[in-house]
Design an enzyme around this catalytic site. Structure first.
Site, short mmCIF file in Angstrom:
data_model
loop_
_atom_site.label_atom_id
_atom_site.label_comp_id
_atom_site.label_asym_id
_atom_site.label_seq_id
_atom_site.Cartn_x
_atom_site.Cartn_y
_atom_site.Cartn_z
N HIS A 185 0.83 -1.21 0.00
CA HIS A 185 0.00 0.00 0.00
C HIS A 185 0.86 1.26 0.00
CE1 HIS A 185 -3.39 -2.67 0.69
NE2 HIS A 185 -4.17 -1.65 0.38
N LYS B 49 -10.07 -8.41 7.21
CA LYS B 49 -10.86 -8.70 8.41
C LYS B 49 -10.77 -7.55 9.39
CE LYS B 49 -7.41 -11.20 11.11
NZ LYS B 49 -7.29 -11.55 12.51
#
Lengths: 191, 294
Positions: free
Chosen positions: A36, A102
């Site tokens: 990222h 999650k």
């Protein structure tokens, strides 16, 4: 159970609602912290075709190489909130239609989903073996040397990957709803 | 005749395989019961069924139940014929081999350099708690504590004003329920709580972790603790957070409480939140070097 075939168009993604259970098939890319940061700080042109109308999977897999082919051994989702500073920008920049992870994500990502037409999909944490089995083929891996295997970007072909929409393209969040409802119940229990 | 080192390393590799690539029977049974109890066709029920399928597949193929194979916490009880240093050496050798066999992910990262040792060995890793005993033989228990659930674990100091929690069991109840609410689904619910009462900050956390070696179906011999465990399990589930925080009846699978004497000035409540992937196993080696697993 709704079936999602990747690449997916914006209208299909915008029709999903918080709480929908989906089964995903097609090509997606794993990315966690180093990936990222890389996609934000660099043009990362090579990622455009891979990510457009596809999905980013927050995952640091256990992998093995058999006869020159990579295989996923155990590959459940990792905690998503670490990507909160980056996620909305990455979604917009690469026209990503969804993120699987999650634990949910924050308001910045929810706003990004609403603006660009994307969703957050919650996988079941701990499904290491089952999700690895749903990875039918590893097509490619990027930045393996530089980031190491858990942080590398794995381009994978999945079949029937199960997940639940917990942030939709309206910006609604199942996490906020459950948190508020359970806060009410906690208040009653504590009297 | 104590067990030969090479054989001992093999037994410990098998201990790690059994722990990492499966789930204890009592935990599987609790998840299966929870799946039955959830509303038919609900997200909660579907999530629990996926969990059960995953565990079966992990056991079948000897692949990790969860790719986060966790912090390795060993508890070793050893008879007079054993010495700690060779036992530590055998455990470390087994961890290296289990990592090479992909029963374990390389999970030991230097906090200063960021470098992963690649074999699960490092400063303080694996964690080993040694207890000497008079009876000959060896008992090695392993607990694998994932990072996601460790991040939602915590410690409270009583009294806690905002929660109205005093220095009594009602105060304990209040902070534990607060911790379950704060965790939501982030610790990979349904979770198992190991709780340590008293001690200092360190021993309180250690006691909480040690509680996670207990079977879910055991009953605390102290009736007050047994009653509190049952109540916290019931009330934790009433919060409705559900598997993964999807909503549902199953937020907790078990609550286990232990205690340590404290100094008058402190009253700590430590909560070790364990994910549903509560991986633990034990190896016994008798005085003749014969091994058994459970």
């Amino acid at each position: 159970m709704k079936r999602i075939q990747l690449p997916v168009d914006e209208a299909t993604i915008r029709s999903l609602r918080v709480g929908d259970e989906v089964s995903i098939s097609g090509v997606m890319v794993t990315a966690r912290d180093a990936a990222h940061k890389y996609m934000i700080e660099n043009p990362a042109e090579e990622m455009r075709d891979l990510l457009r109308d596809s999905i980013i999977y927050h995952c640091g897999p256990v992998v093995r190489q058999m006869d020159g082919e990579w295989q996923f051994v155990s590959a459940g989702p990792t905690t998503s909130i670490r990507e909160e500073p980056y996620q909305a920008t990455v979604i917009g920049k690469f026209q990503v239609r969804g993120v699987i992870g999650k634990g949910g994500m924050g308001p910045k990502t929810a706003a990004g989903c609403k603006e660009h037409g994307a969703v957050y999909l919650h996988a079941v944490g701990g499904l290491g073996t089952s999700i690895a089995k749903s990875v039918k083929r590893v097509r490619d891996v990027l930045k393996l040397e530089e980031f190491g295997s858990p942080e590398a970007m794995w381009v994978i072909e999945v079949e029937d990957f199960p997940a639940v929409v917990t942030i939709d393209a309206n910006g609604d969040s199942l996490h906020e709803k459950i948190e508020a409802e359970s806060a009410e119940r906690l208040k009653r229990l504590l009297g | 005749m104590p067990v030969e080192t090479e054989a001992l390393v093999d037994h410990i590799v098998e201990l790690i395989r059994r722990s990492s690539c499966g789930l204890p029977d009592d935990v599987k049974e609790a998840i299966a019961r929870a799946a039955e109890d959830e509303e038919a066709g609900s997200r909660a029920q579907n999530a629990l069924r996926l969990v059960l399928r995953n565990v079966a597949e992990a056991e079948q193929g000897s692949t990790p139940t969860c790719q986060d194979t966790g912090t390795l916490i060993f508890h070793v009880e050893y008879g007079p014929e054993h010495r700690q240093r060779p036992l530590r050496g055998a455990i470390e050798a087994a961890c290296r081999e289990a990592t090479a066999k992909q029963y374990l992910r390389p999970n030991a990262v230097d906090p200063v350099t960021g470098k992963n040792s690649g074999n699960n060995i490092g400063d303080g890793a694996p964690f080993i708690d040694f207890v000497e005993r008079d009876e000959p033989g060896l008992h090695i228990a392993l607990l694998q504590k994932g990072g996601g659930c460790e991040n939602v674990s915590g410690q409270y100091s009583l009294p806690n004003g905002p929660l109205g929690a005093g220095r009594d069991l009602e105060g304990v109840r209040r902070v534990v329920l607060d911790a379950v609410h704060k965790a939501q689904g982030k610790g990979c619910a349904p979770g198992i709580l190991g709780i340590g009462l008293g001690g200092d900050r360190m021993s309180s956390h250690l006691e909480a972790k040690m509680q996670l070696y207990r079977r879910l179906d055991d009953v605390n011999p102290d009736p007050d603790m047994a009653a509190l465990e049952a109540r916290l399990l019931r009330e934790g589930n009433e919060l409705g957070i559900g598997p993964m925080g999807f909503g549902g009846k199953t937020t907790l699978l078990g609550v286990k409480i232990g205690r340590r004497h404290r100094v008058p000035a402190s009253y700590f409540v430590s909560i070790a939140y364990m994910c549903w992937a509560s991986r633990r196993a034990a190896l016994h080696i008798d005085a003749d070097g014969v091994a058994s697993h459970n």
